[in-house]
Design an enzyme around this catalytic site. Structure first.
Site, PDB file in Angstrom:
ATOM      1  N   GLU A 118      -1.480  -5.953   8.477  1.00  0.00           N
ATOM      2  CA  GLU A 118      -0.664  -5.357   9.528  1.00  0.00           C
ATOM      3  C   GLU A 118      -1.267  -5.656  10.893  1.00  0.00           C
ATOM      4  O   GLU A 118      -2.488  -5.663  11.047  1.00  0.00           O
ATOM      5  CB  GLU A 118      -0.589  -3.829   9.343  1.00  0.00           C
ATOM      6  CG  GLU A 118       0.146  -3.405   8.086  1.00  0.00           C
ATOM      7  CD  GLU A 118       0.321  -1.891   7.980  1.00  0.00           C
ATOM      8  OE1 GLU A 118      -0.022  -1.164   8.940  1.00  0.00           O
ATOM      9  OE2 GLU A 118       0.804  -1.442   6.926  1.00  0.00           O
ATOM     10  N   GLU A 147       9.102  -4.404  10.191  1.00  0.00           N
ATOM     11  CA  GLU A 147       9.453  -3.071   9.679  1.00  0.00           C
ATOM     12  C   GLU A 147      10.048  -2.197  10.775  1.00  0.00           C
ATOM     13  O   GLU A 147       9.522  -2.125  11.888  1.00  0.00           O
ATOM     14  CB  GLU A 147       8.204  -2.395   9.065  1.00  0.00           C
ATOM     15  CG  GLU A 147       8.532  -1.011   8.504  1.00  0.00           C
ATOM     16  CD  GLU A 147       7.475  -0.443   7.561  1.00  0.00           C
ATOM     17  OE1 GLU A 147       6.523  -1.160   7.187  1.00  0.00           O
ATOM     18  OE2 GLU A 147       7.622   0.742   7.190  1.00  0.00           O
ATOM     19  N   ASP A 166      -1.110  -6.157  -0.430  1.00  0.00           N
ATOM     20  CA  ASP A 166      -1.426  -5.544   0.855  1.00  0.00           C
ATOM     21  C   ASP A 166      -2.927  -5.364   0.979  1.00  0.00           C
ATOM     22  O   ASP A 166      -3.587  -4.918   0.039  1.00  0.00           O
ATOM     23  CB  ASP A 166      -0.785  -4.145   0.921  1.00  0.00           C
ATOM     24  CG  ASP A 166       0.264  -4.045   2.007  1.00  0.00           C
ATOM     25  OD1 ASP A 166       0.220  -4.841   2.961  1.00  0.00           O
ATOM     26  OD2 ASP A 166       1.133  -3.172   1.874  1.00  0.00           O
ATOM     27  N   ASP A 216       0.834  -1.202   0.000  1.00  0.00           N
ATOM     28  CA  ASP A 216       0.000   0.000   0.000  1.00  0.00           C
ATOM     29  C   ASP A 216       0.871   1.256   0.000  1.00  0.00           C
ATOM     30  O   ASP A 216       0.358   2.385  -0.032  1.00  0.00           O
ATOM     31  CB  ASP A 216      -1.025  -0.007   1.139  1.00  0.00           C
ATOM     32  CG  ASP A 216      -0.408  -0.078   2.515  1.00  0.00           C
ATOM     33  OD1 ASP A 216       0.832  -0.122   2.612  1.00  0.00           O
ATOM     34  OD2 ASP A 216      -1.162  -0.082   3.506  1.00  0.00           O
TER      35      ASP A 216
END
Ligand code: KIV
Length: 264
Positions: free
Chosen positions: A111, A177, A80, A41
């Site tokens: 996520e 991340e 995503d 994204d």
């Protein structure tokens, strides 16, 4: 590539992941043998010019996943799941994941830690492979309080716990991340599936970079963790300046660029 092959690569062969958003970038990724293509994204930031990934929606993702599949017919493509495509309910998440699979994805990425474990279980039960994403999760940036390095102090235990829960829920890999290197290392050594790092150091099972950062298409300041393998921004600018100058000075088109028909 498939999920089983990817899991087998853990701790044996580093996994390469690159983001792609269109036909051409996907085609090049496939030609050079990138292990996995991510339609991230980050599309919002680097292609659509949004100031945040929160503005990316299902329509954006569906169109770009389809374009990437058109360019990379045999690659393993992860899509995503955009903000608010899975947060409201698992049912909505499953339907939206299905749409991304129909557009050409082989798997989806969500996520979050423990909170998304039930969704991951339901998606994998439905035959949809899932990549997790913990550490800095840009869709929760307002909750986290900014783009800060994750996995420090007690936070490292929470991240480790999240990674184990996602592994048990059936995720086939996890993106880490912007995470402290030591924390990423401990997580990598503690779970059965590959970790894919971005800004998370040297000990992850694989690495992912954003197409525009890796190629230097972006002439804005890039984060410390990015390595630019080319400087296409200046190449592109020079090419465009030459084109402008050629047209202005009458040097383009030349004889060889012209179609002619004999007049009777
Ligand atoms: O959207 C994206 O490009 C990502 C990567 C940074 C992992 O999620």
């Amino acid at each position: 590539m498939n999920v089983r092959k990817l899991i087998k690569m853990k701790a044996k062969e580093p996994i390469t992941v690159v983001t792609a958003y269109d036909y051409f970038s996907a085609k090049v990724c496939e030609q050079v043998g990138v292990d996995l293509i991510l339609v991230g994204d980050s599309l919002g930031n680097v292609v659509l010019g949004y100031d945040t990934t929160l503005k990316v929606d299902m329509e954006d993702m569906i169109r770009h996943v389809a374009a990437v599949r058109n360019g990379a017919s045999t690659s393993f493509i992860v899509a995503d799941m955009p903000f608010m495509s899975y947060q409201a309910s698992d049912e909505e998440g499953i339907r939206n994941a299905g749409q991304l699979m129909r557009s050409g994805a082989n798997a989806v990425k969500v996520e979050g830690g423990k909170r998304v474990a039930p969704l991951i279980k339901r998606l994998t039960d439905a035959g949809i492979p899932v990549m997790g994403h913990i550490g800095l999760t840009p869709q929760s940036v307002n909750q986290i309080g900014g783009y800060r390095v994750q996995g420090k102090d007690e936070d490292s235990y929470r991240m480790l716990d999240d990674a184990k829960v996602l592994d048990n829920a059936g995720a086939f890999s996890i993106v880490l991340e912007l995470t402290i290197e030591e924390t990423a290392k401990v997580i990598t050594e503690s779970i059965s599936i590959p970790t894919i790092g971005i800004g998370s150091g040297r000990y992850c099972d694989g690495q992912v970079l954003v197409w525009h950062d890796l190629l230097g298409i972006n002439d804005e300041k890039v984060p410390k963790f990015v390595k630019k393998y080319a400087n296409l921004s200046s190449e592109i600018q020079n090419a465009l300046k030459s084109y402008i100058s050629d047209v202005k000075n009458g040097n383009f088109p030349e004889e060889k660029h012209v179609f002619k028909e004999k007049l009777k």
